[in-house]
Write a protein that holds these residues in place. Sequence first.
Motif, PDB file in Angstrom:
ATOM      1  N   GLY A  99      -6.823   3.376   2.109  1.00  0.00           N
ATOM      2  CA  GLY A  99      -5.746   2.475   1.331  1.00  0.00           C
ATOM      3  C   GLY A  99      -5.703   0.960   2.139  1.00  0.00           C
ATOM      4  O   GLY A  99      -5.926  -0.249   1.556  1.00  0.00           O
ATOM      5  N   ALA A 113      -8.409   5.836  -2.774  1.00  0.00           N
ATOM      6  CA  ALA A 113      -7.641   4.725  -2.895  1.00  0.00           C
ATOM      7  C   ALA A 113      -7.770   3.876  -4.133  1.00  0.00           C
ATOM      8  O   ALA A 113      -9.059   3.868  -4.399  1.00  0.00           O
ATOM      9  CB  ALA A 113      -7.764   3.834  -1.529  1.00  0.00           C
ATOM     10  N   VAL A 146       2.793  -1.265   4.342  1.00  0.00           N
ATOM     11  CA  VAL A 146       2.158   0.100   4.115  1.00  0.00           C
ATOM     12  C   VAL A 146       3.345   1.443   4.158  1.00  0.00           C
ATOM     13  O   VAL A 146       4.075   1.249   5.095  1.00  0.00           O
ATOM     14  CB  VAL A 146       1.319   0.487   5.099  1.00  0.00           C
ATOM     15  N   ALA A 175      -7.152  -2.378   0.343  1.00  0.00           N
ATOM     16  CA  ALA A 175      -6.308  -3.603   0.400  1.00  0.00           C
ATOM     17  C   ALA A 175      -7.116  -5.110   1.011  1.00  0.00           C
ATOM     18  O   ALA A 175      -7.105  -6.060   0.343  1.00  0.00           O
ATOM     19  CB  ALA A 175      -5.045  -3.562   1.113  1.00  0.00           C
ATOM     20  N   VAL A 195      -1.604  -1.221  -3.822  1.00  0.00           N
ATOM     21  CA  VAL A 195      -2.908  -0.183  -3.679  1.00  0.00           C
ATOM     22  C   VAL A 195      -2.087   1.006  -3.491  1.00  0.00           C
ATOM     23  O   VAL A 195      -1.031   1.139  -2.954  1.00  0.00           O
ATOM     24  CB  VAL A 195      -3.588  -0.658  -2.197  1.00  0.00           C
ATOM     25  N   ILE A 202       0.796  -1.316   0.108  1.00  0.00           N
ATOM     26  CA  ILE A 202      -0.095   0.101   0.192  1.00  0.00           C
ATOM     27  C   ILE A 202       0.808   1.302   0.034  1.00  0.00           C
ATOM     28  O   ILE A 202       1.670   1.416   0.934  1.00  0.00           O
ATOM     29  CB  ILE A 202      -1.000   0.065   1.269  1.00  0.00           C
ATOM     30  N   ARG A 251      -6.855   0.352  -5.998  1.00  0.00           N
ATOM     31  CA  ARG A 251      -6.424  -1.122  -6.014  1.00  0.00           C
ATOM     32  C   ARG A 251      -6.127  -1.669  -7.551  1.00  0.00           C
ATOM     33  O   ARG A 251      -6.740  -1.600  -8.458  1.00  0.00           O
ATOM     34  CB  ARG A 251      -7.524  -2.078  -5.372  1.00  0.00           C
TER      35      ARG A 251
END
Length: 203
Positions: free
Chosen positions: A121, A85, A146, A125, A79, A27, A87
């Motif tokens: 995010g 966000a 992340v 995910a 992501v 992410i 993906r």
Amino acid sequence: LPEEAPSDRTKAAFFGLRPTSDRVAIILDRSGSMSVPFVPKLTSNTGKKGRTWTRHDEVLGQLKSYLSGLSPQGRFNLVVFGDQARRWRSKLQPASDSQARAGQTWAQHQGPKGGTHLRLGIQAALGMDRNGDIDLDALEVDTLVVLCDGKTASGADWVTPFLRRYRAQTGIVVHGVQIGAAGDGTLEALAEGTGGEFVRVED
């Protein structure tokens, strides 16, 4: 041989982190501040045509290295988060050369812009819907990596109740990478609350 499997799984490194899982979602912060120069690179590399090497550039380089080091059994997804966000794929993808290249290309086109909505995010995910529910039968990922470079839009207060609700049912582990010194404790809280690792990268 079975005893070689752990070393196979730990070839991939992202800013020094080496997740041992074969089911990882990475992410990435794509907020506007990711365009800030990444100083450690400036002494030897200013990018193409003299362009300043940025945090975003450094992340892309780290991502390429990580994807190339995933084990043949590995599966991954990407992501990005800014004001929203996004993906890359709806499901984890095999860590083949072609998928690694496709993921890298996609990430390169997600340039820095917008705010720092890290929580979105995480939700993306995990495939969380608008009601805050996760389809556990469809959940493939067990590890999140992340990366963020600053204070987030939501702060860190949401992390404890979030993990209290979702950690037991998902078993998710979160590793955090913070670029710079402007974090707000969110990444540390996510890592500590799930048994993950946290690293800070100075720039």
